[in-house]
Design an enzyme around this catalytic site. Structure first.
Site, PDB file in Angstrom:
ATOM      1  N   GLU A 239       0.877  -1.168   0.000  1.00 34.78           N
ATOM      2  CA  GLU A 239       0.000   0.000   0.000  1.00 34.78           C
ATOM      3  C   GLU A 239       0.911   1.213   0.000  1.00 34.78           C
ATOM      4  O   GLU A 239       1.608   1.464   0.973  1.00 34.78           O
ATOM      5  CB  GLU A 239      -0.902  -0.062   1.243  1.00 34.78           C
ATOM      6  CG  GLU A 239      -2.162   0.733   1.112  1.00 34.78           C
ATOM      7  CD  GLU A 239      -1.980   2.162   1.528  1.00 34.78           C
ATOM      8  OE1 GLU A 239      -1.590   2.970   0.653  1.00 34.78           O
ATOM      9  OE2 GLU A 239      -2.210   2.470   2.691  1.00 34.78           O
ATOM     10  N   CYS A 273      -2.600   8.688   3.183  1.00 37.90           N
ATOM     11  CA  CYS A 273      -2.446   8.067   1.864  1.00 37.90           C
ATOM     12  C   CYS A 273      -3.698   8.275   1.027  1.00 37.90           C
ATOM     13  O   CYS A 273      -3.611   8.441  -0.186  1.00 37.90           O
ATOM     14  CB  CYS A 273      -2.104   6.591   2.000  1.00 37.90           C
ATOM     15  SG  CYS A 273      -3.249   5.663   3.010  1.00 37.90           S
TER      16      CYS A 273
HETATM   17  P1  NDP Z   1       9.166   4.656   3.522  1.00 43.43           P
HETATM   18  O1  NDP Z   1       8.440   3.993   2.418  1.00 43.43           O
HETATM   19  O2  NDP Z   1      10.616   4.896   3.346  1.00 43.43           O
HETATM   20  O3  NDP Z   1       8.985   3.820   4.880  1.00 43.43           O
HETATM   21  C1  NDP Z   1       7.877   3.020   5.179  1.00 43.43           C
HETATM   22  C2  NDP Z   1       8.303   1.879   6.076  1.00 43.43           C
HETATM   23  O4  NDP Z   1       9.272   1.085   5.400  1.00 43.43           O
HETATM   24  C3  NDP Z   1       8.975   2.333   7.365  1.00 43.43           C
HETATM   25  O5  NDP Z   1       8.664   1.441   8.397  1.00 43.43           O
HETATM   26  C4  NDP Z   1      10.431   2.234   7.003  1.00 43.43           C
HETATM   27  O6  NDP Z   1      11.261   2.120   8.114  1.00 43.43           O
HETATM   28  C5  NDP Z   1      10.452   0.979   6.200  1.00 43.43           C
HETATM   29  N1  NDP Z   1      11.614   0.855   5.322  1.00 43.43           N
HETATM   30  C6  NDP Z   1      12.438   1.816   4.858  1.00 43.43           C
HETATM   31  N2  NDP Z   1      13.378   1.293   4.040  1.00 43.43           N
HETATM   32  C7  NDP Z   1      13.135  -0.034   3.995  1.00 43.43           C
HETATM   33  C8  NDP Z   1      13.739  -1.120   3.306  1.00 43.43           C
HETATM   34  N3  NDP Z   1      14.786  -0.951   2.499  1.00 43.43           N
HETATM   35  N4  NDP Z   1      13.228  -2.354   3.477  1.00 43.43           N
HETATM   36  C9  NDP Z   1      12.158  -2.553   4.277  1.00 43.43           C
HETATM   37  N5  NDP Z   1      11.538  -1.566   4.948  1.00 43.43           N
HETATM   38  C10 NDP Z   1      12.024  -0.313   4.807  1.00 43.43           C
HETATM   39  O7  NDP Z   1       8.394   5.959   3.806  1.00 43.43           O
HETATM   40  P2  NDP Z   1       8.844   7.237   4.618  1.00 43.43           P
HETATM   41  O8  NDP Z   1       8.397   7.075   5.998  1.00 43.43           O
HETATM   42  O9  NDP Z   1      10.295   7.573   4.389  1.00 43.43           O
HETATM   43  O10 NDP Z   1       7.979   8.324   3.847  1.00 43.43           O
HETATM   44  C11 NDP Z   1       8.336   8.679   2.514  1.00 43.43           C
HETATM   45  C12 NDP Z   1       7.123   8.931   1.669  1.00 43.43           C
HETATM   46  O11 NDP Z   1       6.305   7.772   1.613  1.00 43.43           O
HETATM   47  C13 NDP Z   1       6.206   9.990   2.206  1.00 43.43           C
HETATM   48  O12 NDP Z   1       6.661  11.202   1.797  1.00 43.43           O
HETATM   49  C14 NDP Z   1       4.890   9.623   1.593  1.00 43.43           C
HETATM   50  O13 NDP Z   1       4.807  10.183   0.296  1.00 43.43           O
HETATM   51  C15 NDP Z   1       4.952   8.128   1.476  1.00 43.43           C
HETATM   52  N6  NDP Z   1       4.222   7.460   2.567  1.00 43.43           N
HETATM   53  C16 NDP Z   1       3.043   6.886   2.285  1.00 43.43           C
HETATM   54  C17 NDP Z   1       2.318   6.308   3.284  1.00 43.43           C
HETATM   55  C18 NDP Z   1       1.013   5.675   3.030  1.00 43.43           C
HETATM   56  O14 NDP Z   1       0.140   5.718   3.871  1.00 43.43           O
HETATM   57  N7  NDP Z   1       0.839   5.005   1.924  1.00 43.43           N
HETATM   58  C19 NDP Z   1       2.782   6.276   4.669  1.00 43.43           C
HETATM   59  C20 NDP Z   1       4.083   6.859   4.851  1.00 43.43           C
HETATM   60  C21 NDP Z   1       4.755   7.431   3.827  1.00 43.43           C
HETATM   61  P3  NDP Z   1      11.961   3.447   8.684  1.00 43.43           P
HETATM   62  O15 NDP Z   1      10.876   4.386   9.041  1.00 43.43           O
HETATM   63  O16 NDP Z   1      12.686   2.927   9.848  1.00 43.43           O
HETATM   64  O17 NDP Z   1      12.857   3.975   7.576  1.00 43.43           O
END
Ligand code: NDP
Length: 494
Positions: A239, A273
């Site tokens: 998602e 989202c």
């Molecule tokens: P990310 O996609 O980077 O992170 C989401 C989750 O994935 C976090 O728990 C993160 O951990 C984890 N993660 C990061 N890198 C890896 C990896 N290589 N392998 C497995 N898991 C990983 O989102 P961000 O929080 O950096 O946000 C960036 C953008 O994502 C936002 O600007 C927004 O546009 C979008 N977003 C969308 C969401 C939604 O509801 N669909 C929710 C959040 C963000 P950690 O936080 O420790 O890096």
């Protein structure tokens, strides 16, 4: 012992003040492997409890969460900065989903007989949905209870154990959710949380003991997670956010549409989202709608009605999109000066070119672009011209046309004359298409997402003269089969 980043612990911060609200271990690949292995043992016990006992335990967990609502809301507020009232709302929604998943898992997934069809008159055919074992949930920070619980509750109800890696911005909430689960299920660590940075999530996605990954976050990270999953052919539900549009049709209740557009765009500081980022309004009602929208928007205050931007790096994206929007369109409310970190005041810009970054890319901030269109067909065409396809909204005075538009809107969910109402209906599946990801959480589809179908066909008696799957088969049996299939399928139906 150090991790690849060389850090043993990390702090979670209050994004409004920068104060440290918690310190958590950075769990490395070995720690993740151990957690998954222990969860694997717990999964066997949990699956063995059976439907009724699991249901009872999950309803107990729901009660524990409900009794601790205020404490969880405070933890969410501390780590995301959102008002406690909004945190309460997301927890209530999570409770509703937990309740539905617990009560419906047996009905949706339990063994049932299915028709064997005419060709299988001597077969008893049964279908059931078996758990996958350990489900890895990688969660976001924007709704740190509601969003991961959309996977956790359904995975648990389907009979799986869960290892949850919360975002590094909201680890305390993740730890709390697992601690509260242990009050309802103290025997084994059926639901456990691992904390850390991106590499902890990567270790979870690449762990061969994980039966499925449920990921919520950015499209770019989803691709990395998918690559890690590929090593073990681990399936994934992803998602990944969106660029959702709201369409305002003729005859729409304009005050309600403006109210919905604002809530959809500004609540949670736009970090949703399924938040509204684009609005398309038909020419006939454009001026009246804009009047309603701007009048209301002027009264909404960052830091009072909604909180700060939770992830500091997001401020750069928001700033860039606002600059891009005002360069190509007309600022109706706010502008680049609306960014006063960590808060961002409401920004509304009209007539922004469709190819602009602010119209095409996910902003994840309290901003809105509004466009005048000739009619709903143009609105739909523009709404659908996006790489994303998560959700959308239609406001119309014509129920039939609204439903037709909703059905043709690209994306997994559309709300009509309401905002995000599908998220509050646990029986409706939730998920997107294209860059918004694939697979579904919530509802019966969400339960099936965390299980595998098991088909069993039992021969009840041998059909005399019809043993077709044997080397003793003769021409007569084949002739009989051809006569039967011709009778059943050979006639043209009108
Ligand atoms: P990310 O996609 O980077 O992170 C989401 C989750 O994935 C976090 O728990 C993160 O951990 C984890 N993660 C990061 N890198 C890896 C990896 N290589 N392998 C497995 N898991 C990983 O989102 P961000 O929080 O950096 O946000 C960036 C953008 O994502 C936002 O600007 C927004 O546009 C979008 N977003 C969308 C969401 C939604 O509801 N669909 C929710 C959040 C963000 P950690 O936080 O420790 O890096």
């Amino acid at each position: 012992m150090t991790t690849a980043t060389g850090r043993l612990t990390f702090d979670s911060l209050d994004p409004a003040t920068g104060a440290v609200v918690g310190t958590h271990p950075v769990q490395d690949a070995a720690a993740v492997r151990a957690a998954v292995a222990e969860a694997g043992t717990a999964a066997v016990w949990w699956a063995g409890l059976g439907w009724a006992e699991r249901r009872r335990r999950l309803l107990d967990y729901k009660a524990v969460i409900t009794r601790n609502l205020a404490g969880i809301a405070a933890a969410v507020h501390d780590e995301t900065g959102k008002p406690e009232a909004d945190a309460t709302l997301e927890i209530v929604l999570a409770i509703t989903h937990l309740d539905w998943a617990a009560r419906n898992a047996h009905r949706v997934l339990g063994p049932r007989r299915v028709s064997p069809g005419m060709m299988g008159v001597n077969i008893a055919a049964t279908l059931e949905y078996r758990p996958l074992g350990v489900v890895g949930v990688i969660g976001p920070w924007n709704y740190p209870v509601f969003t991961p619980m959309g996977s956790i509750a359904y995975a648990l109800a389907a009979g799986n154990a869960v290892v949850f890696k919360p975002s590094e911005l909201t680890p305390g909430v993740g730890v709390l959710l697992a601690e509260l689960f242990a009050e309802a299920v103290p025997e084994h660590g059926v639901f456990r949380t691992v904390t850390g940075l991106g590499e902890t999530g990567a270790a979870l996605a690449g762990d061969p003991g994980v039966g499925k990954i449920a990921f919520t976050g950015s499209t770019a990270t989803a691709k990395r997670v998918m690559a890690a999953c590929a090593a073990n052919l681990t399936p994934l539900v992803a998602e990944c956010g969106g660029k959702d549009a709201l369409i305002v049709d003729e005859g729409a209740d304009l005050p309600a549409a403006a109210d919905a557009a604002l809530w959809g765009a500004l609540s949670n500081a736009g970090q949703t989202c399924v938040g509204v980022e684009r609005v398309y309004v038909v020419d006939a009602v454009y001026d009246d709608f804009m009047g309603e929208l701007t009048r209301r928007a002027r009264k909404v205050r960052a830091g009072e009605d909604y909180g700060p931007i939770t992830m500091p790096a997001q401020l750069d994206v928001i700033r860039r999109h606002i600059r891009d929007a005002v360069a190509g369109g007309r600022a109706v409310l706010g502008g680049p000066e609306s960014v006063r970190a960590p808060f961002v005041d409401p920004v509304i810009v009209e007539d922004v070119p469709e190819e602009s970054a602010s119209v095409r890319e996910e902003t994840f901030g309290p901003t809105l672009t509004v466009k005048r269109v000739a009619d709903v067909e143009e609105a739909l065409e523009k709404a659908n011209a996006s790489a994303y396809g998560l959700a959308g909204t239609v406001f119309s005075g014509n129920a039939r046309r609204a439903v037709e538009l909703a059905r043709r809107m690209r994306g997994g969910m559309t709300a009509i004359n309401s905002i995000i109402s599908f998220a509050a209906v646990p029986s409706l599946p939730f998920g997107g298409v294209g860059d918004s990801g694939f697979g579904r959480i919530h509802g019966a589809d969400g339960l099936r997402e965390f299980s595998r179908p098991k088909a069993v066909s039992r021969q009840r008696f041998a059909l005399p003269g019809m043993n077709l799957t044997s080397f003793t088969r003769g021409q007569k049996e084949l002739d009989r089969l051809v006569r039967l299939v011709t009778f059943l399928h050979g006639r043209q139906k009108r």
